[in-house]
Design a protein around this motif. Structure first.
Motif, mmCIF file in Angstrom:
data_model
loop_
_atom_site.group_PDB
_atom_site.id
_atom_site.type_symbol
_atom_site.label_atom_id
_atom_site.label_comp_id
_atom_site.label_asym_id
_atom_site.label_seq_id
_atom_site.Cartn_x
_atom_site.Cartn_y
_atom_site.Cartn_z
ATOM 1 N N ASP A 220 0.851 -1.177 0.000
ATOM 2 C CA ASP A 220 0.000 0.000 0.000
ATOM 3 C C ASP A 220 0.890 1.231 0.000
ATOM 4 O O ASP A 220 2.116 1.130 -0.128
ATOM 5 N N GLU A 221 0.272 2.416 0.137
ATOM 6 C CA GLU A 221 1.037 3.656 0.021
ATOM 7 C C GLU A 221 2.013 3.862 1.185
ATOM 8 O O GLU A 221 2.905 4.711 1.117
ATOM 9 N N ARG A 222 1.859 3.066 2.247
ATOM 10 C CA ARG A 222 2.751 3.210 3.397
ATOM 11 C C ARG A 222 3.922 2.237 3.355
ATOM 12 O O ARG A 222 4.794 2.278 4.228
ATOM 13 N N SER A 223 3.948 1.377 2.356
ATOM 14 C CA SER A 223 4.980 0.340 2.285
ATOM 15 C C SER A 223 6.358 0.933 2.025
ATOM 16 O O SER A 223 6.508 1.930 1.313
ATOM 17 N N ASN A 224 7.365 0.303 2.618
ATOM 18 C CA ASN A 224 8.751 0.600 2.290
ATOM 19 C C ASN A 224 9.131 -0.271 1.100
ATOM 20 O O ASN A 224 9.406 -1.454 1.269
ATOM 21 N N VAL A 225 9.111 0.301 -0.091
ATOM 22 C CA VAL A 225 9.328 -0.507 -1.289
ATOM 23 C C VAL A 225 10.791 -0.462 -1.691
ATOM 24 O O VAL A 225 11.461 0.575 -1.543
ATOM 25 N N ASP A 226 11.289 -1.586 -2.153
ATOM 26 C CA ASP A 226 12.649 -1.692 -2.675
ATOM 27 C C ASP A 226 12.579 -1.454 -4.185
ATOM 28 O O ASP A 226 12.312 -2.377 -4.967
ATOM 29 N N GLY B 36 14.739 -4.353 -11.186
ATOM 30 C CA GLY B 36 15.291 -5.625 -11.643
ATOM 31 C C GLY B 36 14.250 -6.527 -12.266
ATOM 32 O O GLY B 36 14.579 -7.390 -13.095
ATOM 33 N N ARG B 37 12.999 -6.334 -11.899
ATOM 34 C CA ARG B 37 11.904 -7.120 -12.485
ATOM 35 C C ARG B 37 11.351 -6.472 -13.751
ATOM 36 O O ARG B 37 10.371 -6.949 -14.321
ATOM 37 N N GLY B 38 11.976 -5.373 -14.169
ATOM 38 C CA GLY B 38 11.583 -4.758 -15.435
ATOM 39 C C GLY B 38 10.632 -3.595 -15.324
ATOM 40 O O GLY B 38 10.188 -3.053 -16.338
ATOM 41 N N ALA B 39 10.301 -3.170 -14.095
ATOM 42 C CA ALA B 39 9.339 -2.081 -13.912
ATOM 43 C C ALA B 39 10.030 -0.732 -13.966
ATOM 44 O O ALA B 39 11.055 -0.523 -13.307
ATOM 45 N N ASP B 40 9.482 0.191 -14.728
ATOM 46 C CA ASP B 40 9.935 1.583 -14.694
ATOM 47 C C ASP B 40 9.190 2.362 -13.619
ATOM 48 O O ASP B 40 9.679 3.378 -13.127
ATOM 49 N N ALA B 41 7.972 1.906 -13.283
ATOM 50 C CA ALA B 41 7.155 2.621 -12.306
ATOM 51 C C ALA B 41 6.357 1.623 -11.482
ATOM 52 O O ALA B 41 6.054 0.502 -11.936
ATOM 53 N N LEU B 42 6.003 2.037 -10.269
ATOM 54 C CA LEU B 42 5.250 1.197 -9.339
ATOM 55 C C LEU B 42 4.149 2.040 -8.702
ATOM 56 O O LEU B 42 4.383 3.203 -8.332
ATOM 57 N N VAL B 43 2.963 1.450 -8.566
ATOM 58 C CA VAL B 43 1.830 2.115 -7.914
ATOM 59 C C VAL B 43 1.287 1.199 -6.829
ATOM 60 O O VAL B 43 1.100 -0.009 -7.046
ATOM 61 N N ALA B 44 1.035 1.753 -5.660
ATOM 62 C CA ALA B 44 0.389 1.009 -4.575
ATOM 63 C C ALA B 44 -0.501 1.971 -3.807
ATOM 64 O O ALA B 44 -0.223 3.176 -3.736
ATOM 65 N N GLY B 45 -1.586 1.441 -3.231
ATOM 66 C CA GLY B 45 -2.507 2.315 -2.526
ATOM 67 C C GLY B 45 -3.461 1.553 -1.645
ATOM 68 O O GLY B 45 -3.311 0.347 -1.413
ATOM 69 N N SER B 46 -4.481 2.263 -1.155
ATOM 70 C CA SER B 46 -5.451 1.657 -0.244
ATOM 71 C C SER B 46 -6.814 2.301 -0.437
ATOM 72 O O SER B 46 -6.929 3.405 -0.983
ATOM 73 N N LEU B 47 -7.827 1.582 0.041
ATOM 74 C CA LEU B 47 -9.206 2.075 0.003
ATOM 75 C C LEU B 47 -9.810 1.872 1.379
ATOM 76 O O LEU B 47 -9.787 0.754 1.914
ATOM 77 N N ALA B 48 -10.327 2.947 1.983
ATOM 78 C CA ALA B 48 -10.882 2.863 3.327
ATOM 79 C C ALA B 48 -12.213 3.591 3.388
ATOM 80 O O ALA B 48 -12.362 4.684 2.823
ATOM 81 N N ARG B 49 -13.163 2.976 4.086
ATOM 82 C CA ARG B 49 -14.469 3.615 4.283
ATOM 83 C C ARG B 49 -14.411 4.475 5.539
ATOM 84 O O ARG B 49 -13.995 4.005 6.604
ATOM 85 N N LEU B 50 -14.830 5.716 5.410
ATOM 86 C CA LEU B 50 -14.821 6.641 6.531
ATOM 87 C C LEU B 50 -16.126 6.556 7.321
ATOM 88 O O LEU B 50 -17.120 5.967 6.870
ATOM 89 N N ALA B 51 -16.143 7.169 8.495
ATOM 90 C CA ALA B 51 -17.309 7.087 9.375
ATOM 91 C C ALA B 51 -18.557 7.691 8.751
ATOM 92 O O ALA B 51 -19.684 7.261 9.041
#
Length: 425
Positions: free
Chosen positions: A80-86, A92-107
């Motif tokens: 997710d967006e809080r991950s410490n990504v290497d 090395g796996r061929g990616a030029d870009a990486l996207v990660a995120g989350s979805l949360a329901r608010l009160a």
């Protein structure tokens, strides 16, 4: 059954025949082809998105891939967006870009959509965004995420949060629909037992002009998409058809047969008396403005078979634009004014073609047999058009080199007459 637009042209004494005319789909996209230069990007499933009905990451992936500019890589890790990504590992796996995120329901019932975009080549974060939206706007939020990623990585605006209008035929019912650019979501703007054709977007994206046969003849209407209010724009003697907005939204070009043969006129967006533009011995129809407002491109058979011509927007000398083939119709001009898309007939097959307006260079984009109604995306990178595949009338998008095509799938009804809306929503 004749396709309505070609049937109308035939009724005007012009040319051509064809076949028929969706229900709103669940999320399904078919993408085919391989582009030459694509950004390899990994988009992980957003944390907790599986708990909710909108697959955010899948929508973002499909949007980016449909553009022809991106190639999706597998990203099965729990990120997710809080991950410490290497980022070195991802590179090395061929990616030029990486996207990660989350979805949360608010009160309060709204949703918080968060994501980050990393550049794996430069080992840096490019974007970190949060969007708080209503449940009804989750699909739109996903498209906006894709737009932001697209612009950050390419330097040009994405079109995933824009809309398309098109006509659906199901049994004896016709519907004018406005949906997301992937053909899903959206609203039914009009339902009619009579054909509806030729939707055209106002530059502000708030109104549509179209032709309806509900008065047992072709009549041009304008409808406000926010309120649903609609009014007759052109209902003169004979046929009223093929509306096209000027770039400033102040007037429309239309085809009227009030004085005999179908000719081009302009009319104020507020209505009133039309001003005649052409006086030819042939049929003049299907006008479309150039983006700078200086020219109107149109179709005429004044030279024998139908070809694309242009004239100054205020009237004047007419110039022929297409010369290859004996049947060229349905012009659409790219947002930068440099490309002309149109439908050409080749050995009884109707196919999508694009022409460079400076050099005259022609590029065939399809090998299908019944293409119709091309319309440019507002960034000029894609075209949407109608065609017939495996017995069904469908909508397709294509890149301008014809290498990446996407079928916008539905549950069985026939889709026709697409028009891609402007930026802004």
């Amino acid at each position: 059954m004749h396709r309505p637009r070609r049937a109308l042209l035939a009724a005007l004494g012009a040319w051509g025949t064809g076949a028929a005319w969706p229900a709103l789909a669940q999320f399904r996209v078919e993408i085919s082809g391989v582009g030459a230069t694509q950004v390899p990007i990994a988009i992980a499933a957003f944390r907790d998105e599986a708990k909710y009905p909108v697959p955010i990451a899948a929508l973002v992936r499909a949007d980016l891939e449909r553009s022809g500019l991106f190639r999706n890589l597998a990203a099965d890790e729990a990120l997710d967006e809080r991950s410490n990504v290497d980022l070195t590992q991802w590179r090395g796996r061929g990616a030029d870009a990486l996207v990660a995120g989350s979805l949360a329901r608010l009160a309060d019932g709204r949703f918080d959509v968060r994501y980050k975009l990393w550049d794996a080549v430069r080992n840096t974060q490019l974007l970190g965004q949060s969007k708080v939206v209503l449940a009804a706007d989750l699909r739109l939020a996903a498209h906006r995420v894709a737009d932001e990623i697209h612009e950050k990585l390419t330097g040009e605006r994405g079109v995933y949060a824009t809309r398309i209008a098109f006509v659906v035929r199901s049994g004896r019912r016709y519907e004018l629909r406005v949906t997301d650019a992937d053909g899903e979501g959206g609203q039914i703007a009009l339902t009619s037992p009579e054909p509806v054709i030729s939707p055209a977007w106002a530059p502000d994206g708030k109104r549509l002009a179209y032709v309806s046969f509900e008065m047992q003849k072709a009549v041009v209407w304008v409808q406000d998409l926010g309120t649903g209010e609609r009014r007759v724009l052109a209902n003169f003697r004979g046929s009223n058809s093929a509306p096209a907005w000027s770039p400033d939204g102040r007037q429309l070009a239309v085809t009227l047969s009030q004085d005999g043969l179908a000719q081009l006129y302009t009319i104020s967006a507020g209505g009133g008396a039309p001003t005649r533009l052409t006086s030819s011995s042939g049929i003049d129809t299907e006008p479309v403005y150039a983006p700078d407002g200086r020219w109107i491109f149109f179709v005429s058979d004044r030279g024998g078979g139908p070809q694309v011509y242009r004239l100054p927007a205020g009237g004047g000398a007419v110039e022929r634009v297409t010369f290859v083939g004996d049947y060229n119709i349905s012009p659409a001009v790219s947002p930068d004014g440099k490309q002309l898309a149109f439908i050409t007939r080749q050995n009884q097959a109707f196919r999508l073609m694009i022409q460079d307006l400076d050099s005259g260079t022609l590029t065939p984009l399809t090998d299908t047999n019944d293409d119709e109604s091309p319309s440019f995306a507002p960034n000029g990178r894609l075209l949407v058009y109608a065609t017939r595949l495996q017995g069904a009338d469908v909508l397709m998008t294509t890149t301008l080199d014809g290498k990446i095509k996407t079928r916008l799938l539905t549950s069985g009804a026939d889709m026709r007459e697409p028009a891609w809306g402007p930026f802004g929503r």
